[in-house]
Design a protein around this motif. Structure first.
Motif, PDB file in Angstrom:
ATOM      1  N   GLU A 594       0.833  -1.217   0.059  1.00 28.49           N
ATOM      2  CA  GLU A 594      -0.006  -0.012   0.040  1.00 28.49           C
ATOM      3  C   GLU A 594       0.726   1.261  -0.034  1.00 28.49           C
ATOM      4  O   GLU A 594       0.441   2.272  -0.685  1.00 28.49           O
ATOM      5  N   GLY A 595       1.758   1.311   0.782  1.00 28.22           N
ATOM      6  CA  GLY A 595       2.819   2.423   0.771  1.00 28.22           C
ATOM      7  C   GLY A 595       3.494   2.773  -0.623  1.00 28.22           C
ATOM      8  O   GLY A 595       3.677   3.717  -1.008  1.00 28.22           O
ATOM      9  N   LEU A 596       3.741   1.629  -1.361  1.00 27.94           N
ATOM     10  CA  LEU A 596       4.180   1.675  -2.706  1.00 27.94           C
ATOM     11  C   LEU A 596       3.391   2.152  -3.674  1.00 27.94           C
ATOM     12  O   LEU A 596       3.680   3.036  -4.430  1.00 27.94           O
ATOM     13  N   ARG A 597       1.990   1.774  -3.367  1.00 31.72           N
ATOM     14  CA  ARG A 597       1.175   2.285  -4.242  1.00 31.72           C
ATOM     15  C   ARG A 597       0.549   3.919  -4.106  1.00 31.72           C
ATOM     16  O   ARG A 597       0.532   4.521  -5.257  1.00 31.72           O
ATOM     17  N   ARG A 598       0.702   4.228  -2.642  1.00 24.72           N
ATOM     18  CA  ARG A 598       0.585   5.659  -2.586  1.00 24.72           C
ATOM     19  C   ARG A 598       1.649   6.441  -2.950  1.00 24.72           C
ATOM     20  O   ARG A 598       1.253   7.480  -3.451  1.00 24.72           O
ATOM     21  N   ARG A 599       2.851   5.948  -3.081  1.00 24.89           N
ATOM     22  CA  ARG A 599       3.882   6.751  -3.567  1.00 24.89           C
ATOM     23  C   ARG A 599       4.039   6.747  -5.170  1.00 24.89           C
ATOM     24  O   ARG A 599       4.312   7.835  -5.777  1.00 24.89           O
ATOM     25  N   HIS A 600       3.633   5.694  -5.654  1.00 27.08           N
ATOM     26  CA  HIS A 600       4.193   5.386  -7.147  1.00 27.08           C
ATOM     27  C   HIS A 600       2.748   5.342  -8.015  1.00 27.08           C
ATOM     28  O   HIS A 600       2.704   5.297  -9.317  1.00 27.08           O
ATOM     29  N   GLY A 601       1.557   4.777  -7.518  1.00 30.62           N
ATOM     30  CA  GLY A 601       0.571   4.584  -8.373  1.00 30.62           C
ATOM     31  C   GLY A 601       0.547   3.209  -8.979  1.00 30.62           C
ATOM     32  O   GLY A 601       0.602   2.242  -8.441  1.00 30.62           O
ATOM     33  N   ASP A 602       0.923   3.170 -10.019  1.00 30.56           N
ATOM     34  CA  ASP A 602       1.190   2.047 -10.959  1.00 30.56           C
ATOM     35  C   ASP A 602       2.596   1.476 -10.401  1.00 30.56           C
ATOM     36  O   ASP A 602       3.466   1.801 -10.818  1.00 30.56           O
ATOM     37  N   ILE A 603       2.611   0.176  -9.752  1.00 36.92           N
ATOM     38  CA  ILE A 603       3.745  -0.613  -9.512  1.00 36.92           C
ATOM     39  C   ILE A 603       3.977  -1.762 -10.099  1.00 36.92           C
ATOM     40  O   ILE A 603       4.614  -2.808  -9.488  1.00 36.92           O
ATOM     41  N   ARG A 604       3.330  -1.876 -11.262  1.00 37.54           N
ATOM     42  CA  ARG A 604       3.461  -3.348 -12.184  1.00 37.54           C
ATOM     43  C   ARG A 604       5.169  -3.634 -12.351  1.00 37.54           C
ATOM     44  O   ARG A 604       5.526  -4.730 -12.087  1.00 37.54           O
ATOM     45  N   ARG A 605       5.762  -2.538 -12.565  1.00 41.50           N
ATOM     46  CA  ARG A 605       7.273  -2.763 -12.683  1.00 41.50           C
ATOM     47  C   ARG A 605       7.926  -2.477 -11.410  1.00 41.50           C
ATOM     48  O   ARG A 605       8.868  -1.697 -11.401  1.00 41.50           O
ATOM     49  N   LEU A 606       7.689  -3.066 -10.413  1.00 43.29           N
ATOM     50  CA  LEU A 606       8.285  -3.263  -9.124  1.00 43.29           C
ATOM     51  C   LEU A 606       9.686  -3.399  -8.974  1.00 43.29           C
ATOM     52  O   LEU A 606      10.093  -2.378  -8.089  1.00 43.29           O
ATOM     53  N   SER A 671       3.373  -8.272 -16.110  1.00 39.88           N
ATOM     54  CA  SER A 671       3.578  -8.882 -17.380  1.00 39.88           C
ATOM     55  C   SER A 671       2.323  -9.163 -17.830  1.00 39.88           C
ATOM     56  O   SER A 671       1.241  -9.315 -17.323  1.00 39.88           O
ATOM     57  N   THR A 672       1.972  -8.971 -19.232  1.00 34.23           N
ATOM     58  CA  THR A 672       0.715  -8.972 -19.930  1.00 34.23           C
ATOM     59  C   THR A 672       0.091 -10.585 -19.589  1.00 34.23           C
ATOM     60  O   THR A 672      -0.916 -11.174 -19.851  1.00 34.23           O
ATOM     61  N   LEU A 673       1.229 -11.426 -19.390  1.00 33.85           N
ATOM     62  CA  LEU A 673       0.892 -12.818 -19.250  1.00 33.85           C
ATOM     63  C   LEU A 673       0.237 -13.222 -17.699  1.00 33.85           C
ATOM     64  O   LEU A 673      -0.527 -14.281 -17.748  1.00 33.85           O
ATOM     65  N   SER A 674       0.400 -12.527 -17.017  1.00 29.67           N
ATOM     66  CA  SER A 674       0.064 -12.581 -15.357  1.00 29.67           C
ATOM     67  C   SER A 674      -1.300 -12.489 -15.279  1.00 29.67           C
ATOM     68  O   SER A 674      -2.124 -13.588 -14.716  1.00 29.67           O
ATOM     69  N   GLY A 675      -2.202 -11.604 -15.909  1.00 32.68           N
ATOM     70  CA  GLY A 675      -3.679 -11.577 -15.730  1.00 32.68           C
ATOM     71  C   GLY A 675      -4.294 -12.799 -16.531  1.00 32.68           C
ATOM     72  O   GLY A 675      -5.072 -13.363 -16.081  1.00 32.68           O
ATOM     73  N   LEU A 676      -3.524 -13.163 -17.585  1.00 37.67           N
ATOM     74  CA  LEU A 676      -4.290 -14.493 -18.271  1.00 37.67           C
ATOM     75  C   LEU A 676      -4.112 -15.451 -17.562  1.00 37.67           C
ATOM     76  O   LEU A 676      -4.972 -16.445 -17.313  1.00 37.67           O
ATOM     77  N   VAL A 677      -2.875 -15.962 -16.817  1.00 38.41           N
ATOM     78  CA  VAL A 677      -2.745 -17.001 -15.941  1.00 38.41           C
ATOM     79  C   VAL A 677      -3.576 -17.089 -14.777  1.00 38.41           C
ATOM     80  O   VAL A 677      -4.267 -18.085 -14.246  1.00 38.41           O
ATOM     81  N   HIS A 678      -3.732 -15.691 -14.015  1.00 38.40           N
ATOM     82  CA  HIS A 678      -4.632 -15.808 -12.854  1.00 38.40           C
ATOM     83  C   HIS A 678      -6.070 -15.971 -13.391  1.00 38.40           C
ATOM     84  O   HIS A 678      -6.763 -16.670 -12.563  1.00 38.40           O
ATOM     85  N   GLY A 679      -6.357 -15.357 -14.260  1.00 38.24           N
ATOM     86  CA  GLY A 679      -7.928 -15.416 -14.784  1.00 38.24           C
ATOM     87  C   GLY A 679      -7.944 -17.170 -15.370  1.00 38.24           C
ATOM     88  O   GLY A 679      -9.183 -17.392 -14.702  1.00 38.24           O
ATOM     89  N   TRP A 680      -7.130 -17.795 -15.526  1.00 38.35           N
ATOM     90  CA  TRP A 680      -7.260 -19.275 -16.084  1.00 38.35           C
ATOM     91  C   TRP A 680      -7.444 -20.149 -14.843  1.00 38.35           C
ATOM     92  O   TRP A 680      -8.409 -20.811 -14.696  1.00 38.35           O
TER      93      TRP A 680
END
Length: 810
Positions: A594-606, A671-680
């Motif tokens: 949560e702290g990272l999201r508050r500071r950076h917003g999008d944290i996909r590339r952590l 990664s764009t693959l992450s949503g796919l795998v998690h949805g599956w």
């Protein structure tokens, strides 16, 4: 950014938005499996707003660059080459009769003139890109421009551009310049621009009267010879024209009458050949012959449409609503990158398609997400992609020997010849620092190759391939895993050390002097599966073939015993009642998400964020994308549970769901693959949350969710994966030799859809899922009946018959 305007069979944009041009150019790319061209306007140049790009499948070149980091180093990179630009066609007006005087305006440009209207439409049904634009120049003169382009799907060496110009409120003449541009570099990815990118050399041009210009060149190191020929004609006939060869560019300039209400048509037909093509004497002669013999626009368009119609018949997909529109766009781009023409080429699956220069056009493990779809529609393409790997098997064996291992060690990034193409340094754009890149330790790519071999053979029944090239590949990958596994007497288990898993964030332990992790669960489980399945195939071979195989691969008679032992005793770490991503994962620190999201917003590339702050993601329980959960993507629940039993563990529903929850809360989805795998996975484990991730997978490219990456090339694995999510993920369909397994898990948001598949010798097996019902129609043929196996029953369907199954709506 302007939202796309879509119908069931079109993808379009109204209005001109310079900030979105490069994204649109990627999504409006046209291709035919042999080559592809980004959707840049014909008058556009590489100016920061636009990026014209044309790429031929498998055409690579290697260059060295100097990198200035903490120390100056020379690095070598192999790139998919941006070829000469065949698109250039620009126009301007002049007063008086055609050719009577010089132009009195600059060339028309959407970035310089007033744009009254602009619409660009991708017709998915027939693979054309249409543009309708109205300009007004500084003198108030208005012109309408309508253009249609396509890369021919029947003749993959041809590209066509039709331009219709119409003066609205003035008279005079159009000056039209149609040409070829060889002054091209690879500069489409900002973080690569400090590296060498001039791959073309020896550019020469010429003319072939009365209407054709040509350009030839070669790549500087790989010496691939490239030739374009462009034939330009006009209706009405030009009042004057000239052919103009130059040093790196060649043009035909036409002067055409401009009258209100009287359109003029300019057709440009282009042929491309390279020295990689079979059955030609030379690229230039072949290009000139093909361009000269090509029929007119209408005939070419008709044959192109016919070829696309046949593709859509084989890849039928009927999903209603917005999801269906996006899925059709995804399928369109998969077919443009990997068409039946691909089956004639020596190429792999480029992770970013033929749509841009990200990842340098390299081949990763993305075929793991692509081939399961192709297997059931275009198996000849799947087999060709497997051949790409088999041809590079000797190079993979050499890499293994150099690493002190047996068998074959496939590269994480592959290009022309199968050597490891993964860069040794990568740039963090947030910090500006060049950092060591250890992703070449992702040896699990070998298991992906083996997985694709086995699943292809199961889906097609191609035992000839399995018992020849397939088993050779399987044996060498198994030998690599067996030699990589070291027995540790403390746990009484075999361990695989010094690897990187699919997560990619974790490349080493905090403070360790050397990179790599021990016992990545995904790596070890898939290695065990490959070893066990290879044993099954080898044991089923006739003894003479088995003896021949072992001699050809250098396999000793006692090695299968080692495979058996390792496949049952590889160490799988656990912590806190869940599968550990790797040994020691549970001892890492928790992250302040949560702290990272508050500071950076999008944290996909952590990883980039933490490195720029002087920290490292190696310290934390945080994943870029699915790693352990990839196991739930590759294997149906029953098969995964059986695999763990073989390894001496119980993986029941409780443990798996706990594992899913654990990593769901610790993944940044970089990664764009992450949503796919998690949805599956969530479609079966936590259905209520599945759609969120499925939708993210659907929108990852069309909405550019990764923030500026799609403009550098679409994500082919994610696109194909969404198609397979509908085809196999939600139906639970698993093609096996002798039977088709089904275990539907429909989502409320995708509960009604239909598609056709090719299973063994059956073409066009139609499946239609509605709420609580699954209908299967098997076309008439001389093939044997299809045995359908569901969790609670089995049904046999004869050719020419249909079957309706009641399915649970759990």
């Amino acid at each position: 950014m302007t939202e796309p305007e879509t119908t069931a069979w079109s993808w379009g944009y109204t209005g001109y938005d310079p900030s979105a041009e490069r994204l649109r150019e990627a999504l409006c790319t046209l291709g035919n499996g042999y080559f592809a061209t980004r959707g840049a306007a014909p008058e556009a140049t590489d100016d920061g707003l636009h990026y014209p790009g044309t790429y031929a499948a498998g055409c690579y070149n290697r260059l060295s660059s100097t990198v200035h980091g903490e120390q100056t180093r020379t690095v070598e990179n192999e790139d998919m080459v941006n070829l000469p630009n065949w698109l250039p066609l620009r126009f301007r007006g002049q007063e008086g009769e055609p050719g009577s005087g010089g132009p009195d305006t600059a060339w028309f440009s959407p970035d310089a003139d007033r744009l009254l209207d602009h619409r660009q439409t991708l017709d998915l049904s027939c693979g054309t890109l249409d543009r309708d634009t109205r300009y007004e120049d500084a003198r108030g003169r208005r012109i309408r421009v309508r253009q249609t382009r396509f890369l021919h799907m029947a003749d993959p060496h041809l590209a066509v551009l039709r331009t219709v110009l119409q003066a609205e409120n003035w008279s005079g003449a159009f000056e039209v310049e149609s040409g070829l541009d060889g002054e091209i570099t690879n500069s489409g990815v900002p973080r690569y621009r400090d590296l060498a990118g001039r791959h073309l050399t020896g550019v020469t041009t010429g003319t072939a009267a009365p209407d054709t210009v040509w350009l030839r060149c070669r790549t500087s190191e790989s010496a691939v010879r490239i030739a374009f020929a462009a034939r330009t004609t006009a209706d009405p006939r030009p009042a004057a024209d000239r052919l103009e060869p130059g040093t790196a560019q060649a043009h035909r300039t036409l002067y055409l009458p401009a009258r209100p209400g009287r359109p003029v048509t300019v057709d440009k037909t282009v042929a491309l050949h390279t020295s990689r093509d079979p059955a030609i004497a030379g690229p230039l002669d072949a290009a000139l012959d093909r361009a000269g013999a090509a029929p007119g626009f209408e005939e070419l368009l008709e044959s192109h449409r016919t070829a696309w119609r046949e593709l859509w018949e084989r890849a039928e997909l009927d999903v209603p609503g917005e999801a269906g529109q996006i899925l059709r766009l995804h399928l369109f781009h998969v077919l443009q990158t990997l068409s039946p023409h691909t089956a004639e080429l020596d190429v792999g699956v480029p992770a970013r398609g033929l749509h841009g220069e990200a990842y340098r056009g390299h081949v990763f493990w993305d075929e793991l997400f692509v081939l399961p779809y192709l297997n059931l529609h275009f198996p000849e393409v799947s087999r060709a992609l497997l051949d790409y790997r088999h041809r590079r098997l000797p190079r993979a064996c050499q890499s293994a020997r150099e690493a002190g291992r047996d068998g074959a060690m496939f590269p994480w990034q592959s290009g022309s010849d199968g050597r490891e193409e993964t860069q040794e340094l990568h740039l963090n754009p947030r910090s500006g620092r060049w950092l060591p890149d250890h992703s070449r330790l992702q040896h699990h790519v070998g298991s992906a190759v083996a997985y694709n071999v086995l699943r292809y053979c199961e889906a097609t029944g191609d035992t000839e391939y399995l018992h020849t090239k397939g088993v050779e590949t399987l044996v060498q990958i198994s030998r690599f895993w067996a030699s990589s596994a070291v027995y540790d007497p403390r746990p009484g288990r075999f361990r695989i050390r010094g690897v990187v898993g699919p997560d990619e964030y974790h490349e080493g332990y905090p403070g360790a002097e050397s990179p790599g992790l021990d016992d990545n669960a995904y790596t070890n489980v898939t290695a065990a599966w490959v070893l066990a399945r290879t044993l099954d195939v080898v044991r089923a071979l006739p003894e003479p073939r088995r003896r021949e195989l072992f001699e050809a691969t250098g396999t000793e008679e006692d090695e299968p015993e080692r495979w058996e032992e390792v496949s049952r005793a590889l160490h799988i770490p656990f912590h806190d009642g869940v599968i550990s991503q790797f040994e020691g994962y549970g001892r890492l620190a928790e992250l302040d998400w949560e702290g990272l999201r508050r500071r950076h917003g999008d944290i996909r590339r952590l990883d980039r964020i933490l490195e720029a702050e002087g920290d490292t993601v190696n310290r934390y329980r945080a994943s870029k994308q699915a790693d352990v959960l990839m196991l739930g993507y590759l294997f149906p629940p029953a098969e995964l549970a059986a695999l763990f039993r073989r390894l001496g563990h119980t993986l029941d529903d409780t443990v798996w769901r706990r594992t899913v929850d654990y990593y769901l809360n610790r993944t940044s989805h970089g990664s764009t693959l992450s949503g796919l795998v998690h949805g599956w996975v969530l479609a079966r484990a936590r259905r209520a949350e599945a759609w969120k991730f499925c939708r993210e997978a659907l929108e990852s490219d069309v909405a550019d969710l990764q923030g500026g990456t799609t403009e550098e090339g679409i994500h082919l694995g994610a696109m194909a994966g969404t198609l397979d999510l509908v085809q196999r993920g939600l139906t639970g369909m698993e093609p096996r030799t002798g039977e088709l397994m089904l275990d539907p898990a429909p989502l409320p948001e995708l509960s009604e859809y239909g598609f056709s598949v090719r299973y063994h010798g059956h073409w066009g097996v139609r499946m239609q899922l509605t709420r609580g019902r699954l209908r299967i129609d098997v076309p008439e043929s001389d093939e044997p009946p299809i045995r359908l196996v569901l969790p609670d029953r089995a049904v046999t369907v004869e050719p020419g018959e249909s079957c309706v199954l009641e399915t649970p709506e759990h």
